[in-house]
Write an enzyme that holds these catalytic residues in place. Structure first.
Site, PDB file in Angstrom:
ATOM      1  N   SER A   1      40.552  49.666  50.410  1.00  0.00           N
ATOM      2  CA  SER A   1      39.379  50.023  49.624  1.00  0.00           C
ATOM      3  C   SER A   1      38.190  49.148  50.023  1.00  0.00           C
ATOM      4  O   SER A   1      38.294  47.926  50.103  1.00  0.00           O
ATOM      5  CB  SER A   1      39.679  49.834  48.135  1.00  0.00           C
ATOM      6  OG  SER A   1      38.556  50.143  47.357  1.00  0.00           O
ATOM      7  N   GLY A   2      37.059  49.796  50.293  1.00  0.00           N
ATOM      8  CA  GLY A   2      35.860  49.078  50.697  1.00  0.00           C
ATOM      9  C   GLY A   2      35.691  48.961  52.187  1.00  0.00           C
ATOM     10  O   GLY A   2      34.709  48.376  52.650  1.00  0.00           O
TER      11      GLY A   2
ATOM     12  N   GLU B   1      47.666  48.601  50.067  1.00  0.00           N
ATOM     13  CA  GLU B   1      47.120  47.770  48.993  1.00  0.00           C
ATOM     14  C   GLU B   1      48.095  46.662  48.622  1.00  0.00           C
ATOM     15  O   GLU B   1      49.273  46.912  48.363  1.00  0.00           O
ATOM     16  CB  GLU B   1      46.809  48.619  47.750  1.00  0.00           C
ATOM     17  CG  GLU B   1      45.655  49.590  47.971  1.00  0.00           C
ATOM     18  CD  GLU B   1      45.235  50.282  46.695  1.00  0.00           C
ATOM     19  OE1 GLU B   1      45.953  50.159  45.676  1.00  0.00           O
ATOM     20  OE2 GLU B   1      44.178  50.952  46.697  1.00  0.00           O
TER      21      GLU B   1
ATOM     22  N   SER C   1      34.510  53.448  45.590  1.00  0.00           N
ATOM     23  CA  SER C   1      35.891  53.523  46.068  1.00  0.00           C
ATOM     24  C   SER C   1      36.507  54.875  45.724  1.00  0.00           C
ATOM     25  O   SER C   1      36.434  55.338  44.582  1.00  0.00           O
ATOM     26  CB  SER C   1      36.718  52.398  45.431  1.00  0.00           C
ATOM     27  OG  SER C   1      38.073  52.512  45.810  1.00  0.00           O
ATOM     28  N   SER C   2      37.111  55.524  46.722  1.00  0.00           N
ATOM     29  CA  SER C   2      37.824  56.785  46.476  1.00  0.00           C
ATOM     30  C   SER C   2      39.134  56.464  45.761  1.00  0.00           C
ATOM     31  O   SER C   2      39.982  55.758  46.297  1.00  0.00           O
ATOM     32  CB  SER C   2      38.115  57.502  47.793  1.00  0.00           C
ATOM     33  OG  SER C   2      36.931  57.862  48.437  1.00  0.00           O
TER      34      SER C   2
ATOM     35  N   GLY D   1      44.114  53.034  51.791  1.00  0.00           N
ATOM     36  CA  GLY D   1      44.857  52.202  52.719  1.00  0.00           C
ATOM     37  C   GLY D   1      45.922  51.379  52.016  1.00  0.00           C
ATOM     38  O   GLY D   1      46.124  51.470  50.802  1.00  0.00           O
TER      39      GLY D   1
ATOM     40  N   THR E   1      35.384  56.590  53.360  1.00  0.00           N
ATOM     41  CA  THR E   1      34.622  57.756  52.902  1.00  0.00           C
ATOM     42  C   THR E   1      33.388  57.964  53.771  1.00  0.00           C
ATOM     43  O   THR E   1      33.071  59.091  54.166  1.00  0.00           O
ATOM     44  CB  THR E   1      34.210  57.570  51.430  1.00  0.00           C
ATOM     45  OG1 THR E   1      35.386  57.387  50.637  1.00  0.00           O
ATOM     46  CG2 THR E   1      33.451  58.777  50.922  1.00  0.00           C
TER      47      THR E   1
ATOM     48  N   ASN F   1      34.833  47.588  46.146  1.00  0.00           N
ATOM     49  CA  ASN F   1      34.009  48.667  46.695  1.00  0.00           C
ATOM     50  C   ASN F   1      33.253  49.333  45.544  1.00  0.00           C
ATOM     51  O   ASN F   1      33.846  49.672  44.534  1.00  0.00           O
ATOM     52  CB  ASN F   1      34.916  49.700  47.403  1.00  0.00           C
ATOM     53  CG  ASN F   1      34.117  50.777  48.103  1.00  0.00           C
ATOM     54  OD1 ASN F   1      32.892  50.722  48.145  1.00  0.00           O
ATOM     55  ND2 ASN F   1      34.802  51.756  48.647  1.00  0.00           N
TER      56      ASN F   1
END
Length: 1055
Positions: A107-108, A391, A160-161, A389, A112, A157
């Site tokens: 994330s970040g 984590e 973040s998605s 991704g 995206t 992020n």
């Protein structure tokens, strides 16, 4: 010769990690750092793109960049995400190969944004047309909608998605987009009811409250204040650089472009508002007669429940019961049990999570309906996978477990497809394939997904088992079944080596993933996997009159009651991942590995430890080793020969034969060892990067030598060209000069000849006609002289003309006496013309003023000593501002005609001859028909005399201001006698009186008598007013004195 660029030109660090030498984790990280510091955020590992998040805007995504990378070889330019997108698009269009682009990272890291760049590039390079542009716009505009409902601000992020997205973009045989299909994976719905500290709920909640109009919020029964909603965290409600109101307008516009109807948009917003209202419901216990507690909604929350029911079209009593009771059905029996407060809160949150997650799934399906291809013909497909991704948090739960499971599967397929791609290329090129040793993570995938002993299977089994099921019983089962597995660790397992491991808590287990060890806390695993929504709540939702609710809760239909237990979250996700993997295996893969350089979301900061951690769990070093296990670098023969042909005399500057033979000659001439390369059917394979760098160094030295040679030849050519140009110019200049000199000489000779000829002809004529010339010479000379004098006179007069002022009396002196008459006549004519020009500039008002001045001049010039001082004073007429002064407003209203003159005058006392200046000054008003005398203080009219009764006016010749108004005998106004007045503006008063009399046809002209002695009628007596020069006793003013009944002397000081 066409100049071509290459990945190796102007390289900062190493553009392709396969070529790094020596290869180690430190050199890998250092190369990323070096490129990042120079804003080179993209690096290759073979055909894999590493993308570093710069946390700032870079000028590398312009339309010019798109054209630069369009239809170019992958390694032809510096690393860029456009190169990968172009390679994938051209393979799909030209080779009819379905493609997939896998974007991974934590994330970040910029996943995206990377997917947006890929889609925007494909949209820019594919075909044009109204329908094609509409499809492209819909595909691109689906992103803002999904981001609003599926993205949130996290500590790592700001956008973040919180779901995985896979989009299949479908193309026709020409490569034009036809439509697309979106699949979503595992929305983090737990975020709806609870967010970690420093994070936000999904964007749409904040966008709706910030950007919706007041009318919309009123319809949705919402307030803009975030603090009024329990589901919204307040510590991070606003995000720097993020305008929620503007984003809401963007989302509304995007939904319209994608194809949402206005009533659909309103329905979606109503459900979002209902989720916010749902979070504000609170419960209290209420004791029943059977001794059990029953949950009830608190009285103060009744308004929230009522508003939510109105939004969803549900009866309030139905929903209240669903939060208080739970019905369990078994075969033909129904058992209703009460819910305590904790169970009611669980039911509330479960309803909120299900409502939002099902709304999100409906949005995806609705977008798919709009963007799906309309044709049924065979289509080419490009898939774009943007998924969370790997984590590793301080507290990892069920969500991190299945996310990491997905990444294990992606890593497995990545290694498999990378090796398969390498093997296929070797076989295609006829190079012997050697097996490559690598870590196969299939053992970890099996630990998680095995149908019998896998962790997910045991979790499902535990959830379905009757009796008491807790997270601890699930952990006990794992400790029993997985204790001997080499990648599973637990403190309570049979494996004794973990019994004293204090880094491993008792309620946790640890899995050694390909990216590293991850500690999972079992708390919440069972509940999150069950993901239960009580049937009573489903049925309550189905009873709603809302058009969208019935679609989202089909299981609530009483006619279709399904007593089977719903599928668990783990089972559904495992099935989705399996389908995704099968889909990816049918396509040609392209990889984008996203890395974030720091945790501060700041530009220009590179944290080695963080990047190293991501490099490890993304398996990038493993990827480099796989690529380097065989031949590190390969290139087609044509570009290879084109790049290095200057290193060999036989191939420079042009090679006539096949490119492969040219490369063979080149390598043989350079004495490159045979084991360092291999010849494929269309490519040259180089085993060690050192060999490539050796070629590059030789090429660099050769280019320097060639540059020197080119400079030398160019300088010689330039100097030689300059010399030839100077020589040619000198010849031209010399020729032109000789021509000019000869022309000049000819002109001089011709001019001299003409002069000589003219003198000779003149001499002949003069000699022949001298006798005739002498007879008429005198008259001709006289006429010529007079003509020249007149011409000179007029030219001189033109230069010495006086000014245009009518009072300017100057005039140039005449040069000759015989011109005297004409000189004076010209002076008169010029003066008349000058006066006419001067008069033409006058306005009507100015003309009237001058006419009065002219009349005054005719009356008083050389007759009255006071006249010269009045010439320079303009005639204003109204000196007391009778129309503006409120004091004289009544007096002004009594005067019928327009006031031509208004002034203050002094009246001479008829009895003693005294001048009334202080005690009783008078206002003198003059109109076309009468004159009026009024008191200055009160404005009371003292006398009003019609001008018809006025016979004459008498004044002296001296500088005094006395004048006598003589009235006709027998008139009404003459009862008290004539008026003797004094004024400083005598000239103006008498002039206006005279002009009024001259302009009137009804009366005779008023006579003006200018004399130092005149008679005035004072009642019955006629008094002689005599003006004598002398010095008065008091001051310098005029003095009046009545000598007797017949004489009034006025002493006027000498000027």
């Amino acid at each position: 010769m066409e100049v071509k660029t290459s990945l190796l030109d102007n390289m900062i660090g190493v553009g392709d990690m396969v070529l790094i030498e020596p290869l180690s984790e430190d050199t890998f990280i250092e190369n990323l750092r070096k490129r990042f510091e120079h804003n080179e955020i993209y690096t290759y590992i073979g055909s894999v793109v590493i993308s570093m998040n710069p946390y700032k805007s870079l000028p590398i995504y312009t339309a010019e960049k798109v054209e630069e990378y369009r239809n170019r070889n992958f390694y032809e330019l510096s690393p860029h995400i456009y190169a990968l997108a172009d390679e994938a698009y051209r393979s799909l269009r030209d080779q009819d190969k379905d493609q997939c682009i896998l974007i991974t990272g934590e994330s970040g890291a910029g996943k995206t944004e990377a997917s947006k760049f890929v889609m925007s590039y494909v949209a820019a390079v594919c075909g044009k047309g109204q329908e094609v542009n509409k499809v492209k716009e819909q595909l691109l505009q689906s992103n803002p909608v999904l981001e609003a409902f599926g993205n949130a601000k996290t500590v790592r992020n700001d956008n973040s998605s919180r779901f995985g997205k896979y989009m299949d973009i479908e193309f026709d045989f020409k490569g034009d987009p036809l439509g697309g299909v979106i699949s979503n994976y595992l929305l983090e719905k737990s975020r709806v009811v609870k967010q970690p500290r420093g994070e936000r709920n999904f964007h749409i909640f904040y966008q709706l409250l910030s950007g919706a109009s007041d009318d919309t919020l009123k319809k949705l029964k919402l307030d803009r204040d975030f603090s009024k909603y329990n589901y919204l965290s307040l510590d991070s409600a606003t995000v720097n650089g993020l305008d929620d109101a503007a984003c809401f307008r963007t989302v509304r516009n995007a939904m319209q472009i994608v194809g949402f109807m206005e009533d659909e948009v309103q329905s979606v917003l109503e459900l979002v508002a209902a989720v916010l209202k749902l979070g504000n419901l609170e419960f209290k216990p209420e004791s029943r007669c059977n001794g059990f507690d029953e949950s009830r909604i608190k009285d103060k929350n009744g308004e929230y429940l009522k508003e939510m029911c109105e939004l969803l079209g549900i009866e309030q009593s139905v929903l209240e019961r669903a939060f208080s009771f739970r019905t369990v059905e078994a075969k033909m029996e129904k058992v209703s049990t009460t819910l305590n407060v904790a169970q009611a809160y669980y039911a509330r949150d479960a309803l909120a999570k299900n409502l939002y997650s099902r709304l999100f799934s409906w949005l995806v399906n609705r977008i798919n309906e709009s963007i799906k291809a309309q044709t049924k013909s065979r289509k080419k497909v490009m898939g774009v996978l943007d998924i969370y991704g790997f984590e590793i948090f301080e507290d990892n739960s069920f969500e991190q477990f299945i996310i990491n499971y997905c990444n294990e599967k992606l890593q497995q397929i990545f290694i498999e497809l990378t090796l398969r791609e390498e093997q296929e290329e070797y076989i295609r090129e006829g190079i012997e394939w050697t097996n490559i040793e690598y870590f196969n993570n299939a053992i970890i995938c099996d630990l998680i997904e095995n149908n019998k002993n896998g962790i997910l299977a045991m979790l499902d089994e535990e959830c379905l088992r009757p009796g008491t099921v807790t997270d601890e019983t699930f952990l006990d089962k794992l400790n029993t079944v997985c204790a001997e597995h080499q990648h599973f660790e637990s403190r309570q397992s049979k494996n004794s080596k973990f019994l004293t491991d204090h880094s491993l808590p008792h309620n946790c287990f640890r899995i050694q993933h390909y990216a590293g060890k991850v500690l999972y806390r079992v708390e919440g695993f069972v509940d999150k996997n069950n993901d239960l929504l009580y049937r009573d709540l489903s049925q309550a939702m189905y009873k709603a009159n809302h058009s969208l609710i019935k679609i989202l809760f089909p299981e609530g239909n009483p006619a279709k009651v399904n007593l089977k237990r719903p599928l668990t979250a783990g089972f559904q996700f495992r099935a989705s991942v399996g389908t995704l993997m099968k889909n990816l295996l049918t396509k040609n893969p392209n990889y984008i590995r996203c890395i974030k350089p720091n945790d501060k979301k700041a530009a220009h900061i590179f944290t080695d430890s963080l990047v190293c951690h991501q490099v490890r769990y993304l398996g990038l070093m493993e990827n480099v080793r796989v690529r380097r296990a065989g031949y590190a670098f390969r290139q087609a023969y044509e570009p290879c020969l084109e790049r290095y042909k200057m290193l060999c005399k036989q191939t420079w500057p042009h090679w006539k034969g096949p490119a492969r033979e040219g490369v063979e000659v080149l390598l043989k001439n350079l004495q490159v060892p045979a084991e360092e390369f291999a010849y494929g059917r269309s490519k040259i394979f180089i085993r060690n990067p050192r060999t490539l760098f050796f070629l590059e160094e030789k090429r660099r030295q050769c280019l320097e030598d060639l540059a020197t040679l080119i400079q030398k030849i160019y300088r010689g050519w330039k100097c030689r060209t300059h010399f030839l140009l100077l020589k040619k110019s000198q010849v031209v200049v010399a020729a032109w000069y000789r021509r000019f000199a000869q022309q000049k000489k000819y002109q001089n000779i011709r001019s001299s000849a003409l002069v000589v000829q003219s003198y000779i002809r003149g001499w002949k004529v003069r000699r022949e006609y001298r006798k005739f010339f002498r007879a008429n010479a005198g008259k001709k000379i006289y006429d010529f002289t007079i003509q020249r004098i007149m011409q000179k006179y007029f030219m001189g007069l033109k230069k010495t003309m006086p000014s245009m002022s009518p009072v300017d009396k100057s005039w140039p002196a005449r040069p000759y006496g015989f011109l005297d008459g004409m000189h004076q006549e010209l002076r008169r004519i010029f003066h008349l013309w000058r006066c006419k020009k001067y008069r033409s500039q006058f306005t009507e008002e100015k003309k009237a003023t001058y006419e009065e001045k002219l009349a005054a001049s005719e009356l008083f010039k050389d007759k009255k000593a006071l006249y010269p001082s009045s010439v320079g004073q303009p005639f204003k007429g109204d000196y007391v501002e009778i129309t503006k002064n409120p004091k004289y407003q009544k007096l002004n209203s009594l005067v019928e005609d327009k006031v031509l003159l208004a002034d203050v005058v002094s009246k001479i006392n008829r009895a003693n001859g005294k001048v009334r200046t202080i005690s009783s000054p008078r206002i003198f008003l003059l109109t076309k028909k009468s004159l009026v005398l009024a008191d200055q203080k009160t404005g009371q009219v003292k006398a009003s005399v019609p001008l018809l009764d006025l016979s004459s006016v008498s004044v002296s010749t001296q500088s005094d201001g006395f004048f006598a108004l003589k009235l006709k005998e027998g008139s009404t106004s003459a009862a008290k006698g004539d008026f003797l007045l004094s004024s400083d503006r005598l000239i103006e008063i008498i002039t206006k009186l005279h002009r009024i009399g001259a302009a009137s046809a009804e009366r005779n002209q008023i006579n003006i008598d200018i004399s130092d002695e005149f008679l005035v009628q004072f009642k019955q007596d006629k008094v002689c007013v005599k003006f004598i020069p002398g010095t008065p006793k008091n001051g310098n003013g005029v003095a009046c004195k009545r000598k007797n009944n017949r004489l009034l002397e006025v002493s006027v000081p000498s000027p």
